[in-house]
Structures are given as structure tokens and as C-alpha cells.
Design a protein around this motif. Structure first.
Motif, mmCIF file in Angstrom:
data_model
loop_
_atom_site.group_PDB
_atom_site.id
_atom_site.type_symbol
_atom_site.label_atom_id
_atom_site.label_comp_id
_atom_site.label_asym_id
_atom_site.label_seq_id
_atom_site.Cartn_x
_atom_site.Cartn_y
_atom_site.Cartn_z
ATOM 1 N N ASN A 689 0.809 -1.211 0.000
ATOM 2 C CA ASN A 689 0.000 0.000 0.000
ATOM 3 C C ASN A 689 0.846 1.267 0.000
ATOM 4 O O ASN A 689 0.312 2.365 0.095
ATOM 5 C CB ASN A 689 -0.917 0.006 1.235
ATOM 6 C CG ASN A 689 -1.874 -1.160 1.220
ATOM 7 O OD1 ASN A 689 -2.366 -1.541 0.158
ATOM 8 N ND2 ASN A 689 -2.132 -1.731 2.386
ATOM 9 N N ARG A 690 2.150 1.124 -0.050
ATOM 10 C CA ARG A 690 3.031 2.285 -0.017
ATOM 11 C C ARG A 690 2.832 3.139 -1.270
ATOM 12 O O ARG A 690 2.744 2.636 -2.390
ATOM 13 C CB ARG A 690 4.486 1.841 0.090
ATOM 14 C CG ARG A 690 5.477 2.989 0.083
ATOM 15 C CD ARG A 690 6.889 2.490 0.253
ATOM 16 N NE ARG A 690 7.090 1.982 1.596
ATOM 17 C CZ ARG A 690 8.056 1.120 1.919
ATOM 18 N NH1 ARG A 690 8.838 0.647 0.996
ATOM 19 N NH2 ARG A 690 8.179 0.722 3.153
ATOM 20 N N THR A 691 2.764 4.434 -1.074
ATOM 21 C CA THR A 691 2.582 5.361 -2.188
ATOM 22 C C THR A 691 3.814 5.356 -3.074
ATOM 23 O O THR A 691 4.939 5.450 -2.570
ATOM 24 C CB THR A 691 2.343 6.785 -1.652
ATOM 25 O OG1 THR A 691 1.223 6.769 -0.775
ATOM 26 C CG2 THR A 691 2.105 7.754 -2.795
ATOM 27 N N PRO A 692 3.657 5.249 -4.388
ATOM 28 C CA PRO A 692 4.821 5.326 -5.281
ATOM 29 C C PRO A 692 5.554 6.652 -5.090
ATOM 30 O O PRO A 692 4.931 7.709 -4.976
ATOM 31 C CB PRO A 692 4.200 5.227 -6.682
ATOM 32 C CG PRO A 692 2.902 4.519 -6.469
ATOM 33 C CD PRO A 692 2.409 4.978 -5.125
ATOM 34 N N LYS A 693 6.856 6.578 -5.044
ATOM 35 C CA LYS A 693 7.655 7.760 -4.755
ATOM 36 C C LYS A 693 7.972 8.570 -6.008
ATOM 37 O O LYS A 693 8.200 9.770 -5.942
ATOM 38 C CB LYS A 693 8.950 7.338 -4.055
ATOM 39 C CG LYS A 693 8.716 6.654 -2.715
ATOM 40 C CD LYS A 693 10.010 6.115 -2.152
ATOM 41 C CE LYS A 693 9.799 5.572 -0.748
ATOM 42 N NZ LYS A 693 8.767 4.522 -0.699
ATOM 43 N N GLY A 694 8.054 7.898 -7.146
ATOM 44 C CA GLY A 694 8.398 8.607 -8.371
ATOM 45 C C GLY A 694 8.128 7.731 -9.570
ATOM 46 O O GLY A 694 7.652 6.597 -9.451
ATOM 47 N N GLN A 695 8.456 8.247 -10.724
ATOM 48 C CA GLN A 695 8.259 7.492 -11.958
ATOM 49 C C GLN A 695 9.399 7.780 -12.917
ATOM 50 O O GLN A 695 10.051 8.822 -12.834
ATOM 51 C CB GLN A 695 6.918 7.861 -12.594
ATOM 52 C CG GLN A 695 6.691 9.359 -12.725
ATOM 53 C CD GLN A 695 5.280 9.678 -13.137
ATOM 54 O OE1 GLN A 695 4.776 9.089 -14.070
ATOM 55 N NE2 GLN A 695 4.647 10.629 -12.445
ATOM 56 N N CYS A 696 9.630 6.821 -13.783
ATOM 57 C CA CYS A 696 10.691 6.947 -14.786
ATOM 58 C C CYS A 696 10.077 7.567 -16.039
ATOM 59 O O CYS A 696 9.161 6.988 -16.645
ATOM 60 C CB CYS A 696 11.284 5.564 -15.082
ATOM 61 S SG CYS A 696 12.751 5.591 -16.118
ATOM 62 N N VAL A 697 10.570 8.726 -16.404
ATOM 63 C CA VAL A 697 9.983 9.457 -17.525
ATOM 64 C C VAL A 697 11.052 9.743 -18.579
ATOM 65 O O VAL A 697 12.255 9.722 -18.310
ATOM 66 C CB VAL A 697 9.349 10.782 -17.061
ATOM 67 C CG1 VAL A 697 8.245 10.513 -16.057
ATOM 68 C CG2 VAL A 697 10.405 11.706 -16.453
ATOM 69 N N GLU A 698 10.584 10.012 -19.780
ATOM 70 C CA GLU A 698 11.471 10.391 -20.874
ATOM 71 C C GLU A 698 11.850 11.854 -20.689
ATOM 72 O O GLU A 698 10.982 12.728 -20.549
ATOM 73 C CB GLU A 698 10.773 10.189 -22.221
ATOM 74 C CG GLU A 698 11.715 10.222 -23.414
ATOM 75 C CD GLU A 698 12.479 8.913 -23.567
ATOM 76 O OE1 GLU A 698 13.557 8.944 -24.184
ATOM 77 O OE2 GLU A 698 11.986 7.878 -23.077
ATOM 78 N N ALA A 699 13.115 12.126 -20.668
ATOM 79 C CA ALA A 699 13.599 13.498 -20.513
ATOM 80 C C ALA A 699 14.402 13.876 -21.742
ATOM 81 O O ALA A 699 15.223 13.092 -22.229
ATOM 82 C CB ALA A 699 14.464 13.628 -19.260
ATOM 83 N N THR A 700 14.185 15.067 -22.243
ATOM 84 C CA THR A 700 14.861 15.538 -23.445
ATOM 85 C C THR A 700 15.640 16.798 -23.132
ATOM 86 O O THR A 700 15.096 17.753 -22.568
ATOM 87 C CB THR A 700 13.853 15.826 -24.566
ATOM 88 O OG1 THR A 700 13.093 14.645 -24.822
ATOM 89 C CG2 THR A 700 14.569 16.259 -25.835
ATOM 90 N N ASN A 701 16.912 16.781 -23.460
ATOM 91 C CA ASN A 701 17.723 17.976 -23.318
ATOM 92 C C ASN A 701 17.446 18.907 -24.483
ATOM 93 O O ASN A 701 17.425 18.498 -25.645
ATOM 94 C CB ASN A 701 19.212 17.619 -23.284
ATOM 95 C CG ASN A 701 19.575 16.876 -22.011
ATOM 96 O OD1 ASN A 701 18.875 16.971 -21.011
ATOM 97 N ND2 ASN A 701 20.672 16.125 -22.047
#
Length: 786
Positions: A689-701
Motif C-alpha cells: 500500500n506504499r505510495t509510489p515515490k516517483g516514476q521513470c519518464v522520458e527526458a529531453t535535453n
């Protein structure tokens, strides 16, 4: 009209009513309150870290609570007390078993620096890497209860490791000697002109700057929850009541700052030398069987100013009375020492170390202390017996701290009871299955005040966990002349400088200090406890530190070659940005709940049957004369015989009658007494039940003119979480400190609206500005032609 100080105090009081934001979400509700073992009142959790989330990192800028160091123990000075290790943040992490792990390994670290004495570039190499984690200038507290569950590193009978759990006043930063010089371990708030030069922040100062309060004596006080001295003394040490043997741990209050750890290194060495070679103690006939099967812990408090005259002699308990001969002549003189100290259980006052004289510094040290600035510091403490199981399963140690005048310090540890064949009940500290607390040491404030006018520390203090490796702590202390006194485990010539089995133990790569959890509780009722009120924060109005630290930042910062680009002592904590492949790399999602009993087996730890004989050393045990506490007895000949490893002659009876205990070394039988555990005793590692801390996202420079240059995946943190991979809870003080409160008064427009600009806005503005300038140039040229 209220004074600024009064206004700050009122604002601070209002802020204190807020709940603490330092509590780990994984701390069970049942453990969010505790009862004081001293006054019986209820204390509430204000800070906790269960270390349940694996793969947390603590490099500077990675965590809001902790910082792991990347530096030598004493930079490149010669005053580090024989430090043989380099602190590297990669040695500190959290593991899947829900533990903070501080590894100690064999690995070289070399660096080049300018020797200011020789005026030339020199190269220094250390052969050990280890870790130190500290909450300096992040989380601090004043008063309350701190509990730490810990598994000690290494083997109980092999000396050489120096693990510690301790508190230090925020005005000093551990291992940064410039920040602690003539502040450690001062806990003295009286104006004494004779002592003023020795205490950097004295009560004689009529106008303290950098936000400090005038006429207030300050220091970087130290309280050691636990320091371990491992080794094999062969039996009980003399002048210990009840008998104590190696290994043991130090529980210490230190209140005056120079090099904090150097002061304590001589205790156990003195015990062993004095017992075997001065008093001629025969351990085979003078040691009860019980103490062949235990380990021990030392509890000390170091205080400045210290007692200067008629001090107790090392190797004996303080003399409290005057003896006379038949003719009436005095044969002994009462010695000056602290009264009303209380020890209990398997604990003895430490008779082998009563403090140190902090004299003028040498020219090759990184700090300076003149003859007028020299002073005496006292070590007031005790030695607590431990058992081999402290190196295998988690054990809880508790410190109850009532700060300031009228306060006290009390050390406790979990115990269990053992009954021998005669029906005698022994309170042991061994198998981790006990539910009873054992009171080890009590130091009341009036004992310090009556002796020298010092007091129980009242400084906002931070938490430190570390393992050091020092040639002056549990190492051979009189190395023979033919030994090169080198400390490389891979060099055969250096084996004579180590204890038997030490290098073999280190070569396994499995040496680690493990912290299961740390929890801090405080009282909400100032009338329910002695001493001054409890508080959370590194910059309380009554004892400010932030402005002072900013004014002397260079004292708290690393020096080249360890770093070149740091602008401040601490880096800003990163929120996301760590490389990732899936959401799980960023704390996304949850896993199955896993309950672990109090006597659980840790992954990577050894059972008693798996302990190997590590005495394959190729060199005899020897003494290091220049570091020996008996260096003044140079007219006597001290010889250490090679240690014979064997089983205890009379082990305690096994609880499994009829079944023979199996052991390969001189280890005591492990208690198998059944203990009923409850839900409260279980550790919850993770939760679905732990809240997700973050997510892996596409990052563009984005490059010039908004052109995309490259794409990669990185972590993006959800609200409330921080760190490169979002694995840490975003913790901070809810109570504003003295500096922040002062800004609220000084700046009326603190919360005025500010423009919101992104990189795109700046780029767009640059384009418009360029077009406008081009238009002006063209217009000017056109006008000139006309």
C-alpha cells in the motif's frame, strides 16, 4: 515593547506546536510513543528512519536527513590519531533486508596535497575504505530519548575496527578539525577569565557576533551512544567491578572539542597491559567462567573544563578516603573525581581512562592551539559487557538525555537473564531476545556542576554513525623494532602491525556495521522531566548555529584535492534526475509485505557455526609503544605472548541438555531460551500500500533555439519525496530556526510575488532582444545614409 530576542522566542514557541516532519512513514503506530525509563512519562516520536527502502544513497546532495562523507578522516593532517581509512560515500547504503549498511573494505585511496610544513607536494595512501553518515546541519535535537537497533561489525575477539554511534553539537562538524578546535568538548556557561582563551565561544564575550547570544558559553558537545572496543583480553580486566573483559563498548558524554575520537583510544589498551604485565594477573585463575563468554561495552562522558589536580591514577578506581598507618601518617590521599555516578548490571566505572590534556598543537597539525589555549578534558564513563550475539542480530541501545541544568544522562540496553547451576541470576547482554531494559549508567548534572561547574550538554546535536580504523584503537600497541609499522593487509611485511585474524577478516569483504532503525522521542510536557525543555532543530533561538556556520563556512568544507567546486559545506538535495529504466528504479510501485521477527537471521551475516578461524596471520601479537597508555613505564619490560585460541574451559550449561554445543572458536554457547514475540516486535520491510515515490519518464535535453539534442530516461519525484531516485522522504524542520525568524522580522516583503521564468522564456526574451537590437542597427545605418 518586546526585545528582538523575546519576539524570536515567541515565534519559536508557536512553531514548536507543529508536528514533526522527520518521521518515517514506515514506523509502526505502536512505536510512535514510548515510556521514559527514568520518569515514567510518555514521549512522542519526533524523528525516525527505518531504512526499509533499499538502494538509498547518501552522497552529499542525495538525502534530506543524512550526508555520507567523501574525505579522509583528518584531511591530510598528522593529527588524526592514526587514522588508516578513507571515508567514501559509496560504502553507505540501504539493503533489501531493511538495514543501513556501512561497509569497511580493503581498497587503496591515494591523493596528492601540499604539505605546508615541508612546502612540497606529497602523496598519501590509505589501504582501507569505510563510511561515516551524519545529519549535521540537517536534523538536530536537544533532549529526549534516542534508540538505535544495531548489529556490530567484524568479530568480537578481533580488535581493529572502531564502530560508533554518537551525537555531536552542531557547532562542530565531525572530522573537520577546524570547526571543533577549542569548542570540543566544552559544556560550560560561566565567565572564567582563566578559561576564556581555551573556550572559543565563552560566557565572558560581551558581544558575540554571527547570530550568537552574548555572554553565553558554547561548545561542540559529544555524547557517545556506543563505541565498540573489540579484542581478546584473555579474561577479566583488573580494577573493574564487576569484572569486564574485551571486547567492550564506550557510552560517553564528551563536552569540549578537539579531535573527538583520539581522546578515547587508550582505554582498553591500558586495561590489558595493566592486567597482564604490571599486576601479573593470571586470567585462568582470576576470571569467573561467566566472563569468558561475554563481550563488553564502555560508557564514558568527556567534559571540559576538567579536574586539574589530584586526579585518579589510571588502572585503579578513584580513591575516596584517606588511609593512615599505625603511626598516623597518611598512606593514601583522596582523589578528586565526580561523585554520584551510578552504574548497574554488568557495568563498571572505567578505571583506565580519566581524560586527556589538550596541549599546544604541533606545527604539522591543521589547527593551532597555543599554550594559553590548552586545557584539561575529563572522561567520565563506564564499561558495559556485551556478548558475541551483538555481532549477529540487532540489539537496541537507548540514551535518555535531559539537557542543561538539573538534567541527566542515562544509558540503557536490552538484557536477558541467565541462571547458572547454582541458581545465581545474571543479567546478560547477549542474544537479543530479551525484553527487559538494563540501566547501565546515570550521570546527573549536579555531579558535573559540583566538580568543575560544567553541565549536561544543551547544544542542538546531530546523529553520527561510522566505522573507523585507527592504529590507536584496539591495534597492537608496542610493535617491535623489527616491524616496519605499515598497515597494508596485502603486504606480508605489515602483518606484525595487525591483530591476529584482522586481515583475514577484512579480506572476506563482509565487514559491515548495520543499523536497523533510529528513533528519537521527546516529551511534550516540560514539567514531566528534569532539565530544560526538549526541541528539534539545528538553529534554536536559545542556541543558534546557522549564522555562525555561514560566517565560518571554510571550517566546515572539504579542501582540495577532495573537492574543488563546492561553494558551501552542503549541496542542495536533488529532486529526481537519476538515470532509470523502469518506475521501480524511482521508488514506483510496492512489493509484498514481509514481517521479520526480532531474532531474524540477517542476509549476509554469519551464524555461530559459520564463524571461521581467522588466526592465519603469520606474525605474533605485539605492542605499539608510542601509543600505549603505559608509555611512561618505559623502565619496565612488556612482552605479549602469542595468543592461544581455545574454547572456554567451563562453558555455561546449554539449554539443550543432552545435546553437545558445537563451536570451533572460543565462543560462548548461544542462548536458546524461548521468548514470546508480539506484533510490536516485528519489523515491516515494505508494503503493497506504499505510495509510489516517483516514476521513470522520458527526458529531453533542449539546446539552442529549442532544438532537441538527446533523450534519456530519468526519475521524476512525486510530491513528498526527494533524492536522485526519489527514494527518500522530503523531510525538513517545521520549526523555523533563529536565522529564519530573524529574517521574518527584518524583511517585510519576504513573501512578495516573484516572476516565474523557464528556460524557454529566457530564450524567447533573448530572441526578441536580438531582433530589437538588429532593428536599431539597421535603422541607424539607414538614417546615416540619408
Amino acid at each position: 515593547m518586546k526585545s528582538p530576542a523575546t519576539t524570536l522566542s515567541l515565534l519559536s514557541t508557536v512553531a514548536t506546536m507543529a508536528t514533526s516532519s522527520w518521521i518515517d512513514e514506515d514506523t509502526p503506530e505502536a512505536l510512535r510513543t514510548t515510556k521514559s525509563l527514568v520518569d515514567g512519562s510518555t514521549y512522542h516520536l519526533v524523528m525516525s528512519d527505518e531504512f526499509n527502502v533499499p538502494d538509498r544513497t547518501f552522497t552529499d546532495g542525495h538525502d534530506p536527513t543524512w550526508t555520507a562523507l567523501d574525505k579522509s578522516d583528518d584531511d591530510y593532517s598528522a593529527s588524526g590519531g592514526g587514522s588508516l581509512h578513507f571515508y567514501n560515500s559509496s560504502m553507505v547504503s540501504t539493503t533489501p533486508d531493511g538495514m543501513l549498511t556501512i561497509q569497511s573494505i580493503l581498497e587503496d585511496t591515494s591523493w596528492t596535497h601540499l604539505d605546508l610544513v615541508k612546502k612540497e607536494q606529497v602523496t598519501k595512501t590509505t589501504h582501507f575504505k569505510s563510511g561515516m553518515i551524519q545529519s549535521w546541519n540537517k536534523f538536530c535535537f536537544t533532549g529526549g530519548i534516542i534508540e538505535v537497533d544495531v548489529i556490530l561489525p567484524g568479530e568480537p575477539d578481533i580488535g581493529g575496527l572502531w564502530p560508533a554511534m554518537w551525537l555531536l553539537g552542531n557547532l562542530g562538524r565531525a572530522t573537520y578539525e577546524a570547526s571543533t578546535n577549542n569548542l570540543w568538548p566544552w559544556s560550560y556557561d560561566k565567565c572564567d577569565r582563566k578559561k576564556q582563551d581555551s573556550q572559543s565561544i565563552s560566557a565572558c564575550n560581551k558581544a558575540n557576533h554571527f547570530g550568537l547570544n552574548k555572554e553565553q558559553g558554547r561548545g561542540a558537545t559529544e555524547i557517545d551512544i556506543l563505541e565498540l572496543m573489540a579484542g581478546d583480553s584473555g579474561g577479566a580486566l583488573p580494577a573493574t567491578e564487576p569484572p569486564i573483559m574485551l571486547p567492550y563498548a564506550d557510552l560517553t558524554l564528551q563536552v569540549s572539542v578537539v579531535s573527538c575520537h583520539v581522546v578515547l583510544v587508550l582505554c582498553a589498551l591500558m586495561m590489558l597491559l595493566f592486567a597482564q604485565h604490571v599486576m601479573g594477573v593470571n586470567f585462568a585463575t582470576h576470571t569467573p567462567t561467566l566472563f569468558f563468554t561475554t563481550v563488553c561495552l564502555s560508557i564514558n562522558q568527556q567534559v571540559a573544563p576538567g579536574i586539574a589536580e589530584n586526579r585518579p591514577q589510571s588502572g585503579s578506581q578513584p580513591v575516596r578516603s584517606v588511609d593512615h598507618s599505625h603511626s598516623g601518617y597518611a598512606t593514601s590521599v583522596a582523589e578528586n573525581w565526580y561523585d554520584n555516578l551510578t552504574v548497574a548490571g554488568n557495568t563498571s566505572l572505567n578505571p583506565f581512562f580519566y581524560g586527556t590534556y589538550l596541549g599546544p598543537t604541533k606545527k604539522n597539525e591543521p589547527v593551532t592551539r597555543s599554550k594559553k589555549q590548552a586545557f584539561q578534558a575529563d572522561a567520565v564513563g563506564a564499561m558495559k559487557q556485551l556478548g558475541p550475539e551483538h555481532f549477529k542480530t540487532p540489539h537496541t541501545f537507548r540514551l535518555e538525555w535531559q539537557p542543561g541544568r538539573g538534567g541527566s544522562l542515562d544509558w540503557f540496553s536490552k538484557s536477558y537473564k541467565k541462571v547458572d547451576e547454582n541458581g545465581t541470576v545474571f543479567h546478560m547482554e547477549g542474544d537479543g531476545k530479551g525484553q527487559d531494559w538494563e540501566h547501565s549508567l546515570h550521570i546527573p548534572d549536579f555531579a558535573l556542576d559540583e566538580a568543575m561547574g560544567s553541565k549536561i550538554p544543551e547544544e542542538p546535536s546531530y546523529v553520527i554513525f561510522n566505522t573507523a580504523i585507527s592504529s590507536t584503537w584496539a591495534f597492537p600497541y608496542n610493535v617491535p623494532d623489527w616491524c616496519p609499522k605499515c598497515y597494508d593487509c596485502y603486504d606480508p611485511k605489515c602483518q606484525c602491525s595487525f591483530n591476529p585474524g584482522f586481515c583475514a577478516m577484512m579480506k572476506t569483504g563482509k565487514v559491515a556495521l548495520k543499523i536497523d532503525s533510529v528513533r528519537v522521542y521527546q516529551s511534550r510536557d516540560d514539567d514531566a522531566h528534569s532539565g530544560k525543555p526538549h526541541s528539534v532543530g539545528c538553529d534554536p533561538v536559545e542556541f543558534p548555529t546557522r549564522e555562525y556556520i555561514k560566517g565560518f563556512e571554510y571550517r566546515y568544507m572539504r579542501n582540495p584535492p577532495f573537492v574543488y567546486d563546492d561553494k558551501h559545506p552542503l549541496r542542495d538535495v536533488k529532486t529526481g534526475g537519476g538515470a532509470c529504466k523502469v518506475d521501480a528504479d524511482c521508488g514506483g510501485g510496492g512489493v509484498e509485505t514481509e514481517d521479520v521477527d526480532e531474532d531474524w537471521e540477517m542476509s549476509g551475516t554469519k551464524t555461530m557455526e559459520e564463524v571461521l578461524d581467522l588466526d592465519n596471520n603469520g606474525g605474533e601479537s605485539s605492542l605499539r609503544e608510542d601509543q600505549s597508555p603505559l608509555a611512561h613505564l618505559k623502565d619496565k619490560e612488556h612482552k605479549i605472548q602469542p595468543r592461544e585460541r581455545k574454547l572456554a574451559d567451563h562453558p555455561l550449561p546449554s539449554s539443550n541438555s543432552g545435546e553437545e554445543e558445537k563451536s570451533t572458536l572460543d565462543k560462548p554457547p548461544v542462548s536458546t531460551e524461548a521468548v514470546v514475540t508480539t506484533k510490536k516486535d516485528k519489523k515491516v520491510l515494505t508494503s503493497t500500500n506504499r505510495t509510489p515515490k516517483g516514476q521513470c519518464v522520458e527526458a529531453t535535453n533542449v539546446g539552442l533555439f529549442g532544438i532537441k539534442t538527446e533523450s534519456r530516461k530519468q526519475c521524476k519525484c512525486n510530491e513528498g519525496y526527494t533524492g536522485p531516485h526519489c527514494l527518500s522522504i522530503d523531510k525538513q524542520d517545521e520549526k523555523p530556526g533563529a536565522e529564519a525568524l530573524k529574517e521574518k522580522i527584518d524583511y517585510l516583503f519576504e513573501h512578495r510575488a516573484k516572476p516565474y521564468l523557464t528556460g524557454f522564456h529566457i530564450m524567447l526574451g533573448g530572441i526578441f532582444a536580438g531582433v530589437f537590437l538588429a532593428f536599431l542597427v539597421v535603422d541607424n545605418v539607414t538614417k546615416r545614409r540619408k
